[in-house]
Design a protein around this motif. Sequence first.
Motif, PDB file in Angstrom:
ATOM      1  N   ALA A  74       0.838  -1.208   0.000  1.00 56.79           N
ATOM      2  CA  ALA A  74       0.000   0.000   0.000  1.00 56.79           C
ATOM      3  C   ALA A  74       0.870   1.254   0.000  1.00 56.79           C
ATOM      4  O   ALA A  74       0.587   2.228  -0.705  1.00 56.79           O
ATOM      5  N   TYR A  75       1.945   1.248   0.801  1.00 59.65           N
ATOM      6  CA  TYR A  75       2.857   2.402   0.811  1.00 59.65           C
ATOM      7  C   TYR A  75       3.520   2.581  -0.556  1.00 59.65           C
ATOM      8  O   TYR A  75       3.720   3.713  -1.010  1.00 59.65           O
ATOM      9  N   LEU A  76       3.866   1.476  -1.202  1.00 63.31           N
ATOM     10  CA  LEU A  76       4.517   1.554  -2.505  1.00 63.31           C
ATOM     11  C   LEU A  76       3.552   2.077  -3.568  1.00 63.31           C
ATOM     12  O   LEU A  76       3.904   2.967  -4.354  1.00 63.31           O
ATOM     13  N   GLU A  77       2.343   1.536  -3.611  1.00 58.54           N
ATOM     14  CA  GLU A  77       1.380   1.920  -4.645  1.00 58.54           C
ATOM     15  C   GLU A  77       0.941   3.377  -4.515  1.00 58.54           C
ATOM     16  O   GLU A  77       0.689   4.043  -5.525  1.00 58.54           O
ATOM     17  N   THR A  78       0.834   3.856  -3.302  1.00 63.21           N
ATOM     18  CA  THR A  78       0.391   5.241  -3.085  1.00 63.21           C
ATOM     19  C   THR A  78       1.557   6.232  -3.087  1.00 63.21           C
ATOM     20  O   THR A  78       1.331   7.435  -2.935  1.00 63.21           O
ATOM     21  N   ARG A  79       2.787   5.699  -3.234  1.00 60.61           N
ATOM     22  CA  ARG A  79       3.995   6.547  -3.219  1.00 60.61           C
ATOM     23  C   ARG A  79       3.994   7.458  -1.993  1.00 60.61           C
ATOM     24  O   ARG A  79       4.187   8.680  -2.078  1.00 60.61           O
ATOM     25  N   THR A  80       3.772   6.841  -0.849  1.00 64.78           N
ATOM     26  CA  THR A  80       3.658   7.589   0.400  1.00 64.78           C
ATOM     27  C   THR A  80       4.978   8.228   0.810  1.00 64.78           C
ATOM     28  O   THR A  80       4.994   9.335   1.348  1.00 64.78           O
ATOM     29  N   ASP A 119      14.279  -3.202   2.277  1.00 62.65           N
ATOM     30  CA  ASP A 119      14.382  -4.626   1.933  1.00 62.65           C
ATOM     31  C   ASP A 119      13.249  -5.046   1.015  1.00 62.65           C
ATOM     32  O   ASP A 119      13.433  -5.870   0.106  1.00 62.65           O
ATOM     33  N   TYR A 120      12.065  -4.482   1.237  1.00 62.02           N
ATOM     34  CA  TYR A 120      10.904  -4.841   0.425  1.00 62.02           C
ATOM     35  C   TYR A 120      11.078  -4.398  -1.021  1.00 62.02           C
ATOM     36  O   TYR A 120      10.837  -5.166  -1.958  1.00 62.02           O
ATOM     37  N   ILE A 121      11.512  -3.135  -1.232  1.00 65.79           N
ATOM     38  CA  ILE A 121      11.652  -2.659  -2.612  1.00 65.79           C
ATOM     39  C   ILE A 121      12.875  -3.260  -3.295  1.00 65.79           C
ATOM     40  O   ILE A 121      12.969  -3.267  -4.527  1.00 65.79           O
ATOM     41  N   SER A 122      13.819  -3.793  -2.506  1.00 66.83           N
ATOM     42  CA  SER A 122      15.000  -4.431  -3.095  1.00 66.83           C
ATOM     43  C   SER A 122      14.704  -5.845  -3.565  1.00 66.83           C
ATOM     44  O   SER A 122      15.427  -6.391  -4.410  1.00 66.83           O
ATOM     45  N   ASP A 123      13.676  -6.450  -3.005  1.00 69.79           N
ATOM     46  CA  ASP A 123      13.335  -7.837  -3.326  1.00 69.79           C
ATOM     47  C   ASP A 123      12.298  -7.856  -4.451  1.00 69.79           C
ATOM     48  O   ASP A 123      11.096  -7.724  -4.208  1.00 69.79           O
ATOM     49  N   VAL A 124      12.762  -8.017  -5.682  1.00 70.99           N
ATOM     50  CA  VAL A 124      11.870  -8.108  -6.839  1.00 70.99           C
ATOM     51  C   VAL A 124      11.562  -9.579  -7.071  1.00 70.99           C
ATOM     52  O   VAL A 124      12.412 -10.344  -7.543  1.00 70.99           O
ATOM     53  N   SER A 125      10.350  -9.981  -6.716  1.00 68.96           N
ATOM     54  CA  SER A 125       9.962 -11.385  -6.801  1.00 68.96           C
ATOM     55  C   SER A 125       9.344 -11.706  -8.154  1.00 68.96           C
ATOM     56  O   SER A 125       8.795 -10.821  -8.835  1.00 68.96           O
ATOM     57  N   ALA A 126       9.435 -12.970  -8.531  1.00 73.95           N
ATOM     58  CA  ALA A 126       8.841 -13.405  -9.798  1.00 73.95           C
ATOM     59  C   ALA A 126       7.326 -13.325  -9.756  1.00 73.95           C
ATOM     60  O   ALA A 126       6.668 -13.268 -10.804  1.00 73.95           O
ATOM     61  N   THR A 127       6.771 -13.341  -8.550  1.00 74.93           N
ATOM     62  CA  THR A 127       5.307 -13.267  -8.419  1.00 74.93           C
ATOM     63  C   THR A 127       4.791 -11.836  -8.540  1.00 74.93           C
ATOM     64  O   THR A 127       3.589 -11.626  -8.650  1.00 74.93           O
ATOM     65  N   ASP A 128       5.697 -10.869  -8.520  1.00 74.01           N
ATOM     66  CA  ASP A 128       5.270  -9.476  -8.644  1.00 74.01           C
ATOM     67  C   ASP A 128       4.803  -9.187 -10.069  1.00 74.01           C
ATOM     68  O   ASP A 128       5.398  -9.673 -11.047  1.00 74.01           O
ATOM     69  N   ALA A 139      11.436   3.150  -6.870  1.00 71.37           N
ATOM     70  CA  ALA A 139      11.670   3.493  -5.470  1.00 71.37           C
ATOM     71  C   ALA A 139      13.094   3.153  -5.055  1.00 71.37           C
ATOM     72  O   ALA A 139      13.742   3.912  -4.312  1.00 71.37           O
ATOM     73  N   LEU A 140      13.618   2.018  -5.538  1.00 74.23           N
ATOM     74  CA  LEU A 140      14.981   1.624  -5.200  1.00 74.23           C
ATOM     75  C   LEU A 140      15.992   2.599  -5.802  1.00 74.23           C
ATOM     76  O   LEU A 140      16.988   2.957  -5.151  1.00 74.23           O
ATOM     77  N   ALA A 141      15.761   3.044  -7.044  1.00 70.67           N
ATOM     78  CA  ALA A 141      16.654   4.011  -7.665  1.00 70.67           C
ATOM     79  C   ALA A 141      16.650   5.322  -6.883  1.00 70.67           C
ATOM     80  O   ALA A 141      17.701   5.967  -6.710  1.00 70.67           O
ATOM     81  N   GLU A 142      15.469   5.716  -6.393  1.00 70.12           N
ATOM     82  CA  GLU A 142      15.362   6.928  -5.589  1.00 70.12           C
ATOM     83  C   GLU A 142      16.142   6.783  -4.285  1.00 70.12           C
ATOM     84  O   GLU A 142      16.825   7.713  -3.839  1.00 70.12           O
ATOM     85  N   ALA A 174       4.147  -6.745 -13.422  1.00 66.20           N
ATOM     86  CA  ALA A 174       5.043  -5.818 -14.102  1.00 66.20           C
ATOM     87  C   ALA A 174       4.936  -4.416 -13.494  1.00 66.20           C
ATOM     88  O   ALA A 174       5.950  -3.708 -13.362  1.00 66.20           O
ATOM     89  N   ARG A 175       3.735  -4.019 -13.087  1.00 69.03           N
ATOM     90  CA  ARG A 175       3.540  -2.703 -12.497  1.00 69.03           C
ATOM     91  C   ARG A 175       4.248  -2.595 -11.154  1.00 69.03           C
ATOM     92  O   ARG A 175       4.910  -1.595 -10.866  1.00 69.03           O
ATOM     93  N   ILE A 176       4.151  -3.644 -10.324  1.00 70.21           N
ATOM     94  CA  ILE A 176       4.795  -3.633  -9.022  1.00 70.21           C
ATOM     95  C   ILE A 176       6.314  -3.626  -9.173  1.00 70.21           C
ATOM     96  O   ILE A 176       7.025  -2.915  -8.457  1.00 70.21           O
ATOM     97  N   ARG A 177       6.826  -4.415 -10.135  1.00 69.62           N
ATOM     98  CA  ARG A 177       8.271  -4.424 -10.355  1.00 69.62           C
ATOM     99  C   ARG A 177       8.775  -3.045 -10.772  1.00 69.62           C
ATOM    100  O   ARG A 177       9.828  -2.588 -10.341  1.00 69.62           O
ATOM    101  N   LYS A 178       7.991  -2.384 -11.604  1.00 69.76           N
ATOM    102  CA  LYS A 178       8.372  -1.048 -12.057  1.00 69.76           C
ATOM    103  C   LYS A 178       8.377  -0.059 -10.891  1.00 69.76           C
ATOM    104  O   LYS A 178       9.288   0.781 -10.772  1.00 69.76           O
TER     105      LYS A 178
END
Length: 514
Positions: free
Chosen positions: A16-22, A130-139, A150-153, A141-145
């Motif tokens: 939720a924090y990631l999707e809303t760019r909190t 740790d959450y944004i660093s872990d790109v899972s195969a189950t994510d 966020a990780l680059a930031e 395409a939108r979540i991976r992006k």
Amino acid sequence: DKGAHYKVAKYIELLAYLETRTFKFLARESLPADTNIMRLKQVLTEKYLHNEFTRCKWRVCAKGFTQLDGKDFDSLLCYAPTTDYDSIRLIVALCAKHGLRLESADFVSAYLQAMIDHDCYTEVLPGYVDYISDVSATDSARIRKLKQAALAEYQAALAAAGQDPSKVVTKVCRAVPGMRQSGHAFNQKLHKFLINEGWTRLNQDLAVYTRVRDGKPQIIACFVDDILLAGVGDSFRHFKNTLKEKFKITFQKAVDQYCGIEIDHNVAEGTYEVHQRSYVKQLHEKFARYLPLRHTPAEIPFPARLVLQPATDADHIALESAQVPYSNLVMSLLYMSRVTRLDISFHATQLCRFMQKPGMTHWKYALQVFSYVLGSSDTGIVYSPHAKNNGLVAFVDSEFGTADPSTRRSFTGNVTFFAGAPVAWSVKQLPKVGSSSSETEYMGLKFAADRVKATRLKILGMGFPEDVLGPTTVFCDNQLAIAIANVRCNTNRTKSIDNVWHCTRQYIEEGSIK
């Protein structure tokens, strides 16, 4: 094992924090030296329904007490109204009487759906990197992006901070639970949406909204992120779809619980019952060990004409030595008396008067009230369209200075019925000593008249004028008080009554009560 539930709850909140760019990562050095950095706290709660575990909820709350007034928030813009229990019961009663459909909904990560109007900064959310660093195969395409962005930031902020993670902070872009202005921010967003959709805020309860569509009233009651909806028809269904498009929200097919009130709907009879049986079971698990081994439920809360006295020093020391949870038990009873158990309102009020210095005697009677509640746990309030008298009617009574001999101030109680059952009640001590029983009855009549007036205005505002066409009958058992109210009596004993108590006459003259 609730570990798996905990992990799922944490993942949902971080998503939720990631999707809303909190949160936006920044280097501490890029901010002014006097910038205030809020602290955070992780909170884990367990959700239950009818005493059965359903899920865990993980969230990170801002420590609002670390915010600075004028810099991080405006103290004048922190209030967020919540509906009261009188309004909730009245809405349920209206649904029973007029055949409205009652539903409930829950906003998902409600506060995160609202923006804030101050620049606020906080520590880095625990586990977020740790959450944004872990790109899972189950994510997806939108979540991976989103994670990659966020990780680059974060990496850019880390580089600006000299590769020192402790010097990386985040700017808060959304309302986070715990912040002073979060409740107000979300309430304002919801309020503007409802106003644009043609809803009107109720003056008697700022958390209740009403409108009429296709000749049928619709009602919404808000309690932070939980809402109660009442209505029927295509326009009602269309509004729910519009609400779902604007907010992230989940609807329940049938209301079974709302703000601590359990609601049972008998479709065949058209009745609604409100009760707190699950809460009584929770209290039993918590306080049962303080009851006798062979416990027999009490038939009455207090003995007849019982007058509680302040505790002696020895009695208070005995209670402290026993280490019993007097305040916890009494506050639980007081909460129930406000929600569904009006039959213990006076007793809970009496016990609360000795919070500062209770004794073993007070603890004994608190347990008796608790025992009575256990023995009558099946008690509920049933609103029915077939009730013999399903209109608005009220009752009031007062005692004459016997409940509190130390001050001789009387207690008064009133209860308002609608759809055949109570929707509003109160028990309180009068603010002044009455010179006669008639005067105390007349003062109590004022409080009852005020409550009836408020209930009538709520019913009118909710779109049911036919239920308040004529005056509401208020029953009082003192003939002199009735005569004073109807301006049929004026004696030396009544000339000392202050003007504030005479508003009952105004209600009678305008046709609100009789």
